[in-house]
Design a protein around this motif. Structure first.
Motif, PDB file in Angstrom:
ATOM      1  N   VAL A 130      50.562 -28.149 -28.792  1.00 52.93           N
ATOM      2  CA  VAL A 130      51.403 -29.283 -29.195  1.00 52.93           C
ATOM      3  C   VAL A 130      51.293 -29.525 -30.700  1.00 52.93           C
ATOM      4  O   VAL A 130      52.278 -29.810 -31.377  1.00 52.93           O
ATOM      5  N   LEU A 131      50.066 -29.360 -31.224  1.00 50.18           N
ATOM      6  CA  LEU A 131      49.875 -29.588 -32.658  1.00 50.18           C
ATOM      7  C   LEU A 131      50.615 -28.561 -33.496  1.00 50.18           C
ATOM      8  O   LEU A 131      51.095 -28.869 -34.587  1.00 50.18           O
ATOM      9  N   ILE A 132      50.699 -27.326 -32.997  1.00 54.24           N
ATOM     10  CA  ILE A 132      51.438 -26.293 -33.754  1.00 54.24           C
ATOM     11  C   ILE A 132      52.895 -26.690 -33.887  1.00 54.24           C
ATOM     12  O   ILE A 132      53.512 -26.588 -34.954  1.00 54.24           O
ATOM     13  N   GLY A 133      53.474 -27.168 -32.779  1.00 51.97           N
ATOM     14  CA  GLY A 133      54.871 -27.605 -32.847  1.00 51.97           C
ATOM     15  C   GLY A 133      55.029 -28.820 -33.774  1.00 51.97           C
ATOM     16  O   GLY A 133      55.997 -28.922 -34.532  1.00 51.97           O
ATOM     17  N   TRP A 134      54.071 -29.674 -33.630  1.00 55.34           N
ATOM     18  CA  TRP A 134      54.122 -30.884 -34.495  1.00 55.34           C
ATOM     19  C   TRP A 134      54.008 -30.508 -35.961  1.00 55.34           C
ATOM     20  O   TRP A 134      54.620 -31.153 -36.826  1.00 55.34           O
ATOM     21  N   ASN A 135      53.251 -29.466 -36.270  1.00 54.79           N
ATOM     22  CA  ASN A 135      53.083 -29.017 -37.645  1.00 54.79           C
ATOM     23  C   ASN A 135      54.413 -28.574 -38.238  1.00 54.79           C
ATOM     24  O   ASN A 135      54.687 -28.827 -39.418  1.00 54.79           O
ATOM     25  N   GLN A 136      55.244 -27.898 -37.436  1.00 55.24           N
ATOM     26  CA  GLN A 136      56.545 -27.467 -37.932  1.00 55.24           C
ATOM     27  C   GLN A 136      57.416 -28.664 -38.287  1.00 55.24           C
ATOM     28  O   GLN A 136      58.149 -28.664 -39.272  1.00 55.24           O
ATOM     29  N   MET A 137      57.323 -29.672 -37.436  1.00 59.84           N
ATOM     30  CA  MET A 137      58.111 -30.870 -37.716  1.00 59.84           C
ATOM     31  C   MET A 137      57.617 -31.530 -39.017  1.00 59.84           C
ATOM     32  O   MET A 137      58.408 -32.043 -39.825  1.00 59.84           O
ATOM     33  N   LEU A 138      56.281 -31.478 -39.220  1.00 61.42           N
ATOM     34  CA  LEU A 138      55.731 -32.104 -40.419  1.00 61.42           C
ATOM     35  C   LEU A 138      56.188 -31.387 -41.680  1.00 61.42           C
ATOM     36  O   LEU A 138      56.386 -32.019 -42.723  1.00 61.42           O
ATOM     37  N   LYS A 139      56.315 -30.059 -41.619  1.00 57.27           N
ATOM     38  CA  LYS A 139      56.747 -29.322 -42.806  1.00 57.27           C
ATOM     39  C   LYS A 139      58.126 -29.772 -43.246  1.00 57.27           C
ATOM     40  O   LYS A 139      58.389 -29.918 -44.440  1.00 57.27           O
TER      41      LYS A 139
ATOM     42  N   PRO B  80      28.943 -33.782 -18.104  1.00 57.70           N
ATOM     43  CA  PRO B  80      29.563 -33.473 -16.803  1.00 57.70           C
ATOM     44  C   PRO B  80      30.139 -32.045 -16.820  1.00 57.70           C
ATOM     45  O   PRO B  80      31.286 -31.841 -17.236  1.00 57.70           O
ATOM     46  N   TYR B  81      29.312 -31.076 -16.376  1.00 52.89           N
ATOM     47  CA  TYR B  81      29.740 -29.654 -16.440  1.00 52.89           C
ATOM     48  C   TYR B  81      31.009 -29.388 -15.668  1.00 52.89           C
ATOM     49  O   TYR B  81      31.818 -28.541 -16.044  1.00 52.89           O
ATOM     50  N   ARG B  82      31.241 -30.110 -14.617  1.00 53.81           N
ATOM     51  CA  ARG B  82      32.424 -29.833 -13.786  1.00 53.81           C
ATOM     52  C   ARG B  82      33.716 -30.224 -14.486  1.00 53.81           C
ATOM     53  O   ARG B  82      34.798 -29.867 -14.023  1.00 53.81           O
ATOM     54  N   LEU B  83      33.561 -30.962 -15.616  1.00 52.22           N
ATOM     55  CA  LEU B  83      34.773 -31.368 -16.332  1.00 52.22           C
ATOM     56  C   LEU B  83      35.030 -30.517 -17.564  1.00 52.22           C
ATOM     57  O   LEU B  83      36.008 -30.717 -18.262  1.00 52.22           O
ATOM     58  N   ILE B  84      34.094 -29.569 -17.860  1.00 48.63           N
ATOM     59  CA  ILE B  84      34.233 -28.811 -19.113  1.00 48.63           C
ATOM     60  C   ILE B  84      35.477 -27.927 -19.091  1.00 48.63           C
ATOM     61  O   ILE B  84      36.273 -27.913 -20.047  1.00 48.63           O
ATOM     62  N   LEU B  85      35.686 -27.129 -18.005  1.00 48.27           N
ATOM     63  CA  LEU B  85      36.823 -26.214 -17.977  1.00 48.27           C
ATOM     64  C   LEU B  85      38.157 -26.940 -18.049  1.00 48.27           C
ATOM     65  O   LEU B  85      39.030 -26.554 -18.835  1.00 48.27           O
ATOM     66  N   PRO B  86      38.337 -28.020 -17.251  1.00 50.55           N
ATOM     67  CA  PRO B  86      39.609 -28.746 -17.423  1.00 50.55           C
ATOM     68  C   PRO B  86      39.769 -29.287 -18.836  1.00 50.55           C
ATOM     69  O   PRO B  86      40.872 -29.334 -19.373  1.00 50.55           O
ATOM     70  N   GLY B  87      38.645 -29.664 -19.435  1.00 45.50           N
ATOM     71  CA  GLY B  87      38.720 -30.193 -20.787  1.00 45.50           C
ATOM     72  C   GLY B  87      39.151 -29.143 -21.786  1.00 45.50           C
ATOM     73  O   GLY B  87      39.935 -29.419 -22.699  1.00 45.50           O
ATOM     74  N   VAL B  88      38.626 -27.875 -21.590  1.00 45.68           N
ATOM     75  CA  VAL B  88      39.015 -26.790 -22.489  1.00 45.68           C
ATOM     76  C   VAL B  88      40.498 -26.503 -22.366  1.00 45.68           C
ATOM     77  O   VAL B  88      41.204 -26.288 -23.358  1.00 45.68           O
ATOM     78  N   ALA B  89      40.968 -26.553 -21.135  1.00 49.98           N
ATOM     79  CA  ALA B  89      42.397 -26.294 -20.920  1.00 49.98           C
ATOM     80  C   ALA B  89      43.241 -27.355 -21.611  1.00 49.98           C
ATOM     81  O   ALA B  89      44.269 -27.058 -22.236  1.00 49.98           O
ATOM     82  N   LEU B  90      42.779 -28.583 -21.463  1.00 52.32           N
ATOM     83  CA  LEU B  90      43.513 -29.667 -22.107  1.00 52.32           C
ATOM     84  C   LEU B  90      43.496 -29.494 -23.620  1.00 52.32           C
ATOM     85  O   LEU B  90      44.495 -29.738 -24.299  1.00 52.32           O
ATOM     86  N   LEU B  91      42.355 -29.006 -24.145  1.00 46.10           N
ATOM     87  CA  LEU B  91      42.237 -28.817 -25.583  1.00 46.10           C
ATOM     88  C   LEU B  91      43.216 -27.749 -26.067  1.00 46.10           C
ATOM     89  O   LEU B  91      43.872 -27.903 -27.098  1.00 46.10           O
ATOM     90  N   LEU B  92      43.371 -26.640 -25.283  1.00 44.60           N
ATOM     91  CA  LEU B  92      44.334 -25.599 -25.674  1.00 44.60           C
ATOM     92  C   LEU B  92      45.754 -26.126 -25.659  1.00 44.60           C
ATOM     93  O   LEU B  92      46.564 -25.788 -26.522  1.00 44.60           O
ATOM     94  N   LEU B  93      46.046 -26.943 -24.651  1.00 45.69           N
ATOM     95  CA  LEU B  93      47.382 -27.518 -24.588  1.00 45.69           C
ATOM     96  C   LEU B  93      47.663 -28.387 -25.810  1.00 45.69           C
ATOM     97  O   LEU B  93      48.753 -28.337 -26.391  1.00 45.69           O
ATOM     98  N   LEU B  94      46.640 -29.116 -26.202  1.00 44.07           N
ATOM     99  CA  LEU B  94      46.802 -29.976 -27.381  1.00 44.07           C
ATOM    100  C   LEU B  94      47.038 -29.144 -28.637  1.00 44.07           C
ATOM    101  O   LEU B  94      47.788 -29.533 -29.527  1.00 44.07           O
ATOM    102  N   ILE B  95      46.344 -27.987 -28.717  1.00 44.99           N
ATOM    103  CA  ILE B  95      46.525 -27.119 -29.890  1.00 44.99           C
ATOM    104  C   ILE B  95      47.968 -26.647 -29.980  1.00 44.99           C
ATOM    105  O   ILE B  95      48.573 -26.612 -31.056  1.00 44.99           O
TER     106      ILE B  95
END
Length: 943
Positions: free
Chosen positions: A294-303, A277-292
């Protein structure tokens, strides 16, 4: 929410792309081949005439090519292709799907025209012609991901490998020496066995393997190797059927590439690009960046959490070391790929005798007594490996049995297993001792001379031994699980059940007598029964040990019977001794009477009245002598001169006399046996037996009747002799005398051989006839059997032992002239003065010179004092000081040429004991006449 939906869709698309991408090479090859076939196919006007229909067989479970649907009908990519082929060619197709091995057999037998989904092999080229390939298929090894070291076909050695019957992979594996194969009917059955942990390694075509692994949801449990080989699907016809092969090829050439793609799309699905579904790719990329972010913040907590957990891990490691070394089992951590020992506990060091450094320098296979054992492994449902018995070797070379349990784990990308080793030497020794104890106990029970059985509380048999089977005649397979009521008569079954309940209710050992109608007749048993208990102490059955008393009771009865027989025999012997003693003394008196009568008759003229009186005295004395002789025979003291006889000849010679004896109204029937064995007897004794028996039968017949005499050979066994007095096993000549007279009852039969017992009227019998027969038969080691019923007659059977010698042992010489009696000197030795004087006078009458002595000592003195030759010694056998035989020895030392003539009323025992008859010793029985004496003296002197 919209972003979450986009993200989920992206992940699903990626997952589907991965799944489809694994099948994409095979699909692409199939499409290319189809296109090539379509381009290459050109109409051929010279094709042979097409058939109206063809029969096609294929595998029945090779998805997505062909398989059975939920409705039971076959479906799949090939089914659609053949249906389209049918439309294109107008030829009806009878498509059959079956198990692959059956399909090959049916094609070889000619039951089908075309076979599909087949690989080309050298063997199949010999009997099939193939179309061009239309699909490329990889054949890898699929194996449980917990197993390491499988990279190619050679690494399969030692594993149990599953494959499909008739598959080309089977031949490949066997050519490479992989013989431990588990063959299944279809691919789905193999994957289902893998799901159930029955199979850990299998070689299957990749498309159906992936299909079924995903179907059963176990795709993550298995890994695959590089392809062992790449096969190509063909269609094939019988060798030489080129016309049909061209028809098949031409038909598929008419199917366009688009039509092939449409069929494949149906079964493989749409292309990946159409699913994105090409029309969903861009929103998906945005969601993926947002997740990244969140993961960076989560990484600090893990340390920060790692810092807190470091101390926990250190504590956990200390606990691990403590638990690792405290266990009683030897624990080893092994690198699953290199088999190197990574860590060992103290118990392992103690068990194997190596230091820790030495152990860690070894591989696990170095501990095996047989390194080849390492390749045989069993993986259970939990991914754990359990090996119940292996043999390991200690540092000092001692081999010992171990029980091994392994668990697999992965750390930092490396595969390890934790193996727990337990020395089971003591357990195996205990188990062996237990097995030997059970074997000994089982052998003791099975081979016991007693009947042994076990029943449960309901009375059902749970065990019987071999003796129980032999006595009851029932096989244990027909007994176990059944009750006495189902096996025996109601009375016996009730008896057993009553006693069983008594034991279980009293909870005591009870000894009882029981009886049973068994296979060998009515049996009597002594049963010792005791209760059996379960783990709770409750009575759950009984065990019985039974002694068969039947033979013992029969032996006791037989002993009583033999005791009665012995008593009867002793009585008869006593009567015989009494009769013998009386007969001997009476015989002496009769001898004196007869001798003096004969001497007196020589002095009186025949016309003198006194001559008649003396003749009357002589006749009475002779009858008395015959009676005395019968008594001596009964007492077994009568001297006999036995020789080898043919019983048939002896009886035949008496028939004329017997006819006169029994009279004209009684028929004598003679039935001689064939090839009758010889007997060793005095002929006169045979005459007495037959004459007495026929006389007895004559007296039992009132008017007209018959007497049958028969002979035959019989061989008696020890079982026949049971219950027959005097009987012994061996070969006998049977003399039978049977009549149809009045018969006898049992009381008369029991008294039949008693002396002086008779049922005849006074003056018609003395009662010594059958007693005489009894004495003769027993004197010759035979026995008598009597069968009689009142009103039905009597049969008397006389068993005489077979003689197996070389012939007549006594070759006597006939008396004749040549030595004048008047020239002979006779030494007469007799302790009875009356007989001495009478015998001396008789000897002088026949012209002998007579020397007399009344004792053996006097005889020895007379012989020593006499200056001339003594020609004959005539002596009584029984005398004081020494017997006649001993006296003859002493006298022959003085007179070497001395002839011997013995005399006695009952001398058979003494002479027989010294084997006198075998040495031509002559004997004259008392009483004797002057003629008898003259004949015997002449016979002795002529010897």
């Amino acid at each position: 929410m919209r972003l979450a939906e986009y993200g989920g869709a992206v992940m699903r698309v990626l997952t589907e792309m991965v799944k489809i991408w694994r099948l994409y090479p095979a699909l692409l090859v199939a499409l290319l081949l189809s296109c090539v076939q379509s381009v290459a196919a050109t109409p051929d006007d010279s094709r042979p005439e097409a058939p109206e229909s063809i029969r096609v067989v294929t595998d029945n479970n090779y998805p997505p090519f062909v398989f059975h649907g939920s409705d039971g009908r076959i479906q799949g990519l090939l089914v659609d292709q053949w249906r389209l082929w049918e439309q294109k060619t107008g030829i009806r197709v009878e498509l059959t799907a079956t198990d692959w091995n059956g399909a090959l057999v049916a094609m070889r037998e000619g039951r089908f025209d075309v076979i599909d989904t087949i690989f080309k092999t050298d063997e199949r080229r010999q009997w099939l012609d193939f179309t061009h390939p239309y699909a490329r298929l990889e054949v890898p090894v699929f194996f449980n991901k917990e197993i390491s070291g499988i990279t190619d076909i050679e690494s399969l050695r030692g594993f149990a490998v599953a494959a499909k019957e008739g598959d080309a992979a089977v031949d490949l594996l066997r050519r490479h020496g992989i013989d431990n194969l588990l063959l299944f009917h279809d691919y789905e059955e193999i994957v289902r066995a893998a799901m159930e942990h029955k199979v850990n390694v299998f070689v299957v075509d990749k498309p159906p393997a992936l299909y079924f692994l995903y179907k059963y949801g176990i795709q993550d449990r298995f890994r695959e190797s590089d392809p062992l080989y790449v096969g190509q699907f063909h269609r094939a016809v019988s060798k030489g059927n080129t016309a049909l092969l061209q028809t098949v090829e031409a038909g598929f050439a008419q199917i366009s590439a688009a039509e092939v793609k449409a069929i494949e799309r149906r079964w493989y699905g749409a292309s990946i690009s159409s699913l994105i579904p090409y029309r969903l790719i861009l929103p998906g990329v945005a969601l993926l960046l947002l997740l990244i972010l969140v993961l960076i913040g989560w990484n600090q907590m893990l340390k920060r959490a790692v810092t807190r957990r470091t101390d926990d891990l250190r504590l956990s490691e200390e606990r691990y070391r403590l638990l690792f070394n405290v266990g009683s089992d030897a624990l080893l951590v092994v690198d699953a790929d290199t088999q190197q020992l990574i860590n060992v506990n103290e118990a392992a060091i103690e068990l194997y005798g190596y230091s820790r450094e030495e152990l860690l320098a070894l591989r696990i296979t170095d501990l095996f007594s047989d390194p080849r054992e390492g390749s045989r492994q069993i993986v259970n449902s939990g991914g754990r490996l359990h090996i119940p018995l292996r043999y390991h070797r200690k540092k000092d070379g001692i081999v010992f049995p171990v029980d091994i349990s392994c668990s697999f784990f992965e750390l930092n990308g490396r595969h390890f297993r934790l193996a727990a080793m337990r020395d089971i030497s003591e357990r195996m020794r205990t188990e062996q001792e237990l097995r030997e104890s059970r074997r000994f106990l089982g052998g003791l029970i099975e081979n016991s001379g007693n009947l042994i059985f076990v029943k449960d509380r309901e009375g059902c048999y749970t065990m019987v031994n071999r003796k129980w089977e032999a006595v009851t005649g029932l096989l244990r397979e027909n007994v176990i699980g059944r009750t006495d009521a189902e096996l025996f008569a109601a009375g016996d079954a009730d008896q057993f059940r009553h006693h069983d309940l008594e034991v279980m209710e009293s909870v005591q050992v009870i000894e009882q007598e029981e009886t049973l109608d068994a296979a060998k007749g009515r049996r009597t048993f002594l049963s010792v029964k005791f209760p059996l208990f379960d783990s709770d102490g409750k009575v759950n059955g009984i065990c019985g040990m039974v002694t068969d008393l039947t033979e013992r009771r029969q032996a006791e009865e037989e002993r009583e019977r033999l005791r009665d027989q012995l008593s009867q025999r002793r009585k008869m012997e006593s009567v015989g001794r009494l009769a013998g003693g009386i007969a001997h003394d009476f015989s002496t008196m009769i001898g004196i009477i007869l001798g003096h009568v004969e001497l007196a008759l020589l002095k009186i003229k025949p016309d003198d009245q006194l001559h008649e009186n003396l003749r009357a005295i002589e006749n009475a004395a002779r009858r008395s002598a015959d009676l005395t002789r019968q008594l001596l025979i009964f007492a077994r003291r009568q001297n006999v001169v036995p020789k080898m006889l043919d019983l048939n000849e002896t009886v035949a010679g008496m028939l004329t006399m017997l006819g006169r004896l029994v009279g004209k109204d009684i028929e004598v029937i003679w039935r001689p046996g064939e090839n009758i064995w010889p007997v060793w007897m005095d002929p006169s004794q045979i005459d007495q037996i037959i004459a007495n028996l026929c006389t007895n039968s004559r007296d039992a017949i009132a008017d007209v009747g018959r007497i049958a005499i028969a002979t035959e050979n019989v061989s008696l066994s020890s079982s026949f002799c049971t219950g027959h007095e005097g009987c012994a096993a061996g070969d006998f000549v049977l003399l039978t005398v049977a009549d149809n007279g009045c018969g006898m009852d049992k009381d008369v039969i029991d008294m039949l051989f008693e002396p002086f017992y008779t049922t005849k009227e006074t003056g018609h019998g003395s009662g010594l006839g059958l007693a005489t027969i009894y004495g003769i038969v027993h004197q010759n080691n035979g026995f008598i059997k009597v069968d009689s019923k009142v009103g039905q007659g009597t049969t008397i059977r006389v068993y005489l032992p077979r003689y197996v010698g070389d012939g007549d042992r006594r070759e006597g010489t006939e008396a004749g002239g040549g030595y004048p009696a008047g020239q002979a000197t006779v030494l007469l030795v007799e302790d009875e003065p009356a007989i001495l004087g009478m015998t001396r006078e008789m000897l002088e009458k026949i012209g002998c010179n007579v020397l007399t002595a009344t004792t053996p000592a006097e005889a020895v003195n007379r012989a020593g004092e006499y200056g001339g030759t003594i020609n004959l010694l005539m002596t009584d056998v029984i005398m004081p000081e020494m017997n006649g035989w001993e006296l003859s020895r002493k006298l022959q030392a003085i007179q070497p040429d001395l002839k011997l003539l013995f005399t006695s009323g009952y001398s058979a025992d003494v002479i027989g004991h010294h084997d006198a008859l075998e040495k031509a010793v002559h004997f004259i029985r008392k009483p004797f006449t002057l003629d008898d004496l003259a004949a015997k003296v002449g016979e002795a002197l002529e010897t």
